[in-house]
Design an enzyme around this catalytic site. Structure first.
Site, PDB file in Angstrom:
ATOM      1  N   THR A   1     -44.797 -19.439 -12.758  1.00 33.02           N
ATOM      2  CA  THR A   1     -43.382 -19.769 -12.787  1.00 33.02           C
ATOM      3  C   THR A   1     -42.612 -18.957 -13.816  1.00 33.02           C
ATOM      4  O   THR A   1     -41.431 -19.172 -14.003  1.00 33.02           O
ATOM      5  CB  THR A   1     -43.189 -21.263 -13.088  1.00 33.02           C
ATOM      6  OG1 THR A   1     -43.785 -21.553 -14.344  1.00 33.02           O
ATOM      7  CG2 THR A   1     -43.786 -22.128 -12.013  1.00 33.02           C
ATOM      8  N   HIS A   2     -43.255 -18.046 -14.486  1.00 29.69           N
ATOM      9  CA  HIS A   2     -42.578 -17.228 -15.496  1.00 29.69           C
ATOM     10  C   HIS A   2     -42.374 -15.820 -14.962  1.00 29.69           C
ATOM     11  O   HIS A   2     -43.259 -15.248 -14.345  1.00 29.69           O
ATOM     12  CB  HIS A   2     -43.410 -17.160 -16.788  1.00 29.69           C
ATOM     13  CG  HIS A   2     -43.550 -18.490 -17.452  1.00 29.69           C
ATOM     14  ND1 HIS A   2     -42.589 -18.997 -18.279  1.00 29.69           N
ATOM     15  CD2 HIS A   2     -44.520 -19.416 -17.388  1.00 29.69           C
ATOM     16  CE1 HIS A   2     -42.956 -20.173 -18.708  1.00 29.69           C
ATOM     17  NE2 HIS A   2     -44.123 -20.464 -18.177  1.00 29.69           N
ATOM     18  N   ASN A   3     -41.193 -15.286 -15.211  1.00 29.54           N
ATOM     19  CA  ASN A   3     -40.922 -13.914 -14.794  1.00 29.54           C
ATOM     20  C   ASN A   3     -41.683 -12.959 -15.697  1.00 29.54           C
ATOM     21  O   ASN A   3     -41.514 -12.985 -16.916  1.00 29.54           O
ATOM     22  CB  ASN A   3     -39.422 -13.629 -14.862  1.00 29.54           C
ATOM     23  CG  ASN A   3     -38.655 -14.485 -13.885  1.00 29.54           C
ATOM     24  OD1 ASN A   3     -39.138 -14.763 -12.807  1.00 29.54           O
ATOM     25  ND2 ASN A   3     -37.470 -14.888 -14.276  1.00 29.54           N
TER      26      ASN A   3
END
Length: 124
Positions: A55-57
């Protein structure tokens, strides 16, 4: 539970991750609010996205020593713009199983120290 490295017999950290009940409650609340918003905006169907690990760029500004293969050096300093520093997950090529926040924080602290050194040497 402490695990030991078979090679050196030294304790090593064991990191695990499980959603806390509050995480689950906040996710459910967010889904409900999102559903309300999408429906109000005219959505015909709304699907809840199940939790997933990535969920992290991350990526796009790869860290490395070769300017032809990377965007920033080991301190997050852009190869092409001397006074541009990037302190986020975009310098990673990928992530471990969970949240990269602590690694990003550690790199930002190291980066800040490096910037101070450059400023003291008047090289920035």
């Amino acid at each position: 539970m402490t695990k030991f490295s078979s090679e050196f017999g030294m304790p090593i950290p064991v990191v695990t991750y499980n959603d806390h009940p509050n995480d689950q409650a906040m996710r459910q609340f967010a889904w409900e609010k999102a559903r309300e918003l999408y429906t109000a905006a005219g959505a015909y169907k709304v699907f809840d996205t199940p939790p997933y690990p990535a969920t992290h760029n991350l990526g796009t500004c790869r860290m490395g020593t070769d300017p032809d293969e990377s965007v920033v050096n080991e301190y997050g300093q852009a190869h092409e713009v001397k006074n541009l520093f990037i302190a986020d997950g975009s310098v990673f090529t990928t992530s471990a199983a969970e949240n990269p926040t602590l690694t990003i924080s550690a790199l930002a602290i190291r980066q800040a120290r490096y910037i101070i050194e450059l400023m003291m040497e008047d090289e920035l």
